[in-house]
Design a protein around this motif. Structure first.
Motif, PDB file in Angstrom:
ATOM      1  N   PRO A   1      29.773  40.421  18.261  1.00 38.11           N
ATOM      2  CA  PRO A   1      29.642  40.254  17.414  1.00 38.11           C
ATOM      3  C   PRO A   1      31.334  38.779  17.635  1.00 38.11           C
ATOM      4  O   PRO A   1      31.125  38.658  18.765  1.00 38.11           O
ATOM      5  CB  PRO A   1      30.786  41.383  16.903  1.00 38.11           C
ATOM      6  N   PHE A   2      31.448  37.751  16.981  1.00 39.47           N
ATOM      7  CA  PHE A   2      32.210  36.839  16.726  1.00 39.47           C
ATOM      8  C   PHE A   2      33.608  36.669  16.639  1.00 39.47           C
ATOM      9  O   PHE A   2      33.780  37.731  15.481  1.00 39.47           O
ATOM     10  CB  PHE A   2      30.825  35.502  15.704  1.00 39.47           C
ATOM     11  N   TYR A   3      34.393  36.327  17.164  1.00 38.88           N
ATOM     12  CA  TYR A   3      35.505  36.308  17.139  1.00 38.88           C
ATOM     13  C   TYR A   3      36.245  34.462  16.921  1.00 38.88           C
ATOM     14  O   TYR A   3      36.069  33.633  17.701  1.00 38.88           O
ATOM     15  CB  TYR A   3      36.433  37.254  18.459  1.00 38.88           C
ATOM     16  N   HIS A   4      37.625  34.904  16.412  1.00 37.13           N
ATOM     17  CA  HIS A   4      38.464  33.211  16.429  1.00 37.13           C
ATOM     18  C   HIS A   4      39.387  33.940  16.536  1.00 37.13           C
ATOM     19  O   HIS A   4      40.249  34.154  16.122  1.00 37.13           O
ATOM     20  CB  HIS A   4      37.854  32.828  14.810  1.00 37.13           C
TER      21      HIS A   4
ATOM     22  N   THR B   1      33.658  32.495  18.723  1.00 34.26           N
ATOM     23  CA  THR B   1      33.255  33.089  20.434  1.00 34.26           C
ATOM     24  C   THR B   1      32.689  33.937  20.194  1.00 34.26           C
ATOM     25  O   THR B   1      33.349  34.901  19.284  1.00 34.26           O
ATOM     26  CB  THR B   1      34.497  32.510  21.693  1.00 34.26           C
ATOM     27  N   ALA B   2      32.138  34.698  21.133  1.00 32.89           N
ATOM     28  CA  ALA B   2      31.518  36.283  20.965  1.00 32.89           C
ATOM     29  C   ALA B   2      32.192  37.321  22.527  1.00 32.89           C
ATOM     30  O   ALA B   2      31.884  38.429  22.536  1.00 32.89           O
ATOM     31  CB  ALA B   2      29.844  36.362  21.520  1.00 32.89           C
TER      32      ALA B   2
ATOM     33  N   ARG C   1      30.396  32.288  25.782  1.00 33.13           N
ATOM     34  CA  ARG C   1      29.990  32.715  25.162  1.00 33.13           C
ATOM     35  C   ARG C   1      30.437  31.808  23.662  1.00 33.13           C
ATOM     36  O   ARG C   1      31.042  32.948  22.448  1.00 33.13           O
ATOM     37  CB  ARG C   1      29.216  34.110  24.066  1.00 33.13           C
ATOM     38  N   SER C   2      30.820  30.577  23.498  1.00 29.02           N
ATOM     39  CA  SER C   2      31.767  29.753  23.225  1.00 29.02           C
ATOM     40  C   SER C   2      31.240  28.841  22.170  1.00 29.02           C
ATOM     41  O   SER C   2      29.849  28.159  22.753  1.00 29.02           O
ATOM     42  CB  SER C   2      32.797  29.353  23.384  1.00 29.02           C
TER      43      SER C   2
END
Length: 141
Positions: free
Chosen positions: A14-17, A49-50, A96-97
């Motif tokens: 998953p991706f985060y902010h 980012t992951a 992972r950015s």
């Protein structure tokens, strides 16, 4: 469609902010606003980012007095490696950015994240202050 399909990336997420903005599921984050970093120039990209650690840095270092927040997000278009962290500082993309010129959609908020120890956070702030003093800005093109 999965996040990886939407992104055209090999990274499944998953991706985060990380940010200080108070957002809700369904909100879109788009380029064209003042950057949270440096001289706060208009950002041509939105960053994601992951890794939860990289998102934590974003939440802690973003401009503003509000508390840091981390969101699970999905890109709505293609993403690319963030050149501010990849190839120049770290070969490949170990953080992972990523960045995108397309909106990213907020899916949910991560509520149980833990910030960096105060001395580590201060060391990063001191480093960023030194970069600012030297005129080093984020790559925005």
């Amino acid at each position: 469609m999965t996040s990886a399909d939407a992104a055209g990336s090999q990274d499944p997420g998953p991706f985060y902010h990380g940010t200080k903005a108070d957002l809700r599921p369904g909100d879109l984050l788009e380029p064209g606003y003042s950057s949270n970093f440096g001289e706060r120039r208009t950002a041509n990209f939105v960053y994601l980012t992951a890794t939860l650690d990289a998102a934590t840095w974003g939440a802690e270092l973003a401009v503003g007095a509000e508390p840091g927040r981390i969101y699970v997000v999905e890109p709505t278009g293609p993403i690319e490696d963030d050149p501010n962290l990849t190839d120049k500082k770290f070969p490949g993309n170990p953080t992972r950015s990523y960045r995108t010129r397309e909106p990213i959609r907020v899916l949910s908020e991560v509520r149980d994240w833990e910030g960096h120890p105060p001395h580590v956070l201060q060391a990063m702030r001191d480093h960023l202050d030194e970069l600012r003093r030297l005129g080093v800005e984020a790559i925005n093109d």
